[in-house]
Design a protein around this motif. Structure first.
Motif: not given
Length: 329
Positions: A142, A147-150
């Motif tokens: 991240g 976050s890593h997803e974002q």
């Protein structure tokens, strides 16, 4: 982590957490989480938050700028007083008297740069966040509060076919086939960014400065900054990610609108904008502003004082004595 990154760490977290907050809110109302326009609106939301927080600083800046303009006649007298004196004692005396003038008027030469200086850490933080998006997406990390997803969502998002993390100089860091879109959008954004900055400074100099300020040495510095700053940001813009260009263009547009409001509604006394305001008020049948009344009253008081002094001088003239038994011819 080096010294610069240590300083920028809290700003990166603050910038990213504001963006994430807007992104979560926009996603909650139905906008696609991975869409480029959702992230673009999040960047614009970041600008609105930072600029709204800077309004008190902007008010102080306006007061300081007015003070700089009001002290120009005194500053000109001071420069005339020490003209041609190059010895150390004279330079020190001039510097001390100049600082006393700044203190008296509650201003300093760097007051106009204060909002920009405060914004710079947030600007660099956003630049670091967006520049590291693709690298962190590949490494499964991240960035700040993202976050890593974002990070993956942002890395895959684009507007008009140009990724938000791409730049004119470096292209698309993800290796996508979007070079033309990146070039076109980057050039348009750079032109908009520099033009809005130039127009803002130009309208201040053309409409919101008194005649004394226009003739001062301070004005020569302002004219230099009028052309230097847009040039610096224009050249630097080729290295900015499109997301950063969106941020800086939006904040320049905010500044331009803010200055337009100030110039139209609260102009500097003695400036062309102040005269135009009084003409608009007169056309509507409104009385002059308080400053105009005070100036008129001061002028009337000065005229009355001059008339009284003239009358006293006439009465004080020596009356020639005459003999009572003087014979008439």
């Amino acid at each position: 982590m080096d010294f610069f990154e240590t300083i920028m760490f809290p700003f990166k977290w603050l910038v990213s957490i504001i963006m994430v907050g807007f992104h979560e809110g926009l996603s909650f109302i139905g906008l696609p989480a991975a869409n480029g326009w959702t992230w673009t609106l999040s960047i614009i939301g970041l600008v609105l938050v930072i600029r709204a927080a800077l309004i008190p600083v902007f008010v102080k800046q306006i007061k300081a700028q007015r003070g700089m303009q009001l002290l120009q006649p005194d500053l000109k007298k001071l420069q005339t007083k020490y003209k041609g004196k190059t010895d150390q004692l004279s330079r020190q005396a001039m510097a001390q008297e100049q600082m006393a003038l700044y203190k008296k008027h509650g201003t300093n030469p760097f007051s106009a740069c204060l909002p920009m200086l405060i914004q710079m850490p947030f600007f660099f933080a956003l630049f670091q966040v967006l520049s590291g998006i693709s690298t962190n997406a590949k490494q499964g990390q991240g960035v700040g509060a993202m976050s890593h997803e974002q990070v993956v969502q942002f890395d895959s998002s684009s507007i008009f076919g140009a990724p938000l993390s791409a730049s004119l100089l470096h292209g698309d860091p993800s290796g996508g086939n979007s070079a033309v879109a990146v070039w076109i959008l980057s050039i348009i954004m750079i032109i908009a960014m520099t033009a809005s900055q130039f127009i803002t400074q130009k309208q201040i100099m053309a409409k919101n400065m008194s005649e004394e300020a226009m003739a001062s040495p301070f004005m020569r510095q302002q004219k230099m900054m009028l052309y230097i700053l847009p040039l610096v940001f224009g050249i630097g813009g080729i290295n900015f990610p499109i997301g950063v260009l969106i941020y800086w263009t939006t904040t320049n547009l905010w500044t331009m609108g803010q200055q337009f409001f100030v110039i139209r509604r609260m102009p500097t006394p003695g400036s062309p904008a102040a005269k135009a305001l009084e003409e608009r008020r007169a056309a509507k049948g409104l009385p002059p502003l308080l400053g105009g009344k005070k100036n008129a009253a001061a002028d009337a008081a000065a005229e009355a004082e001059a008339a009284a002094a003239a009358a006293a001088e006439i009465r004080a003239q020596r009356v020639q004595p005459q003999r009572k038994n003087r014979k008439k011819k």
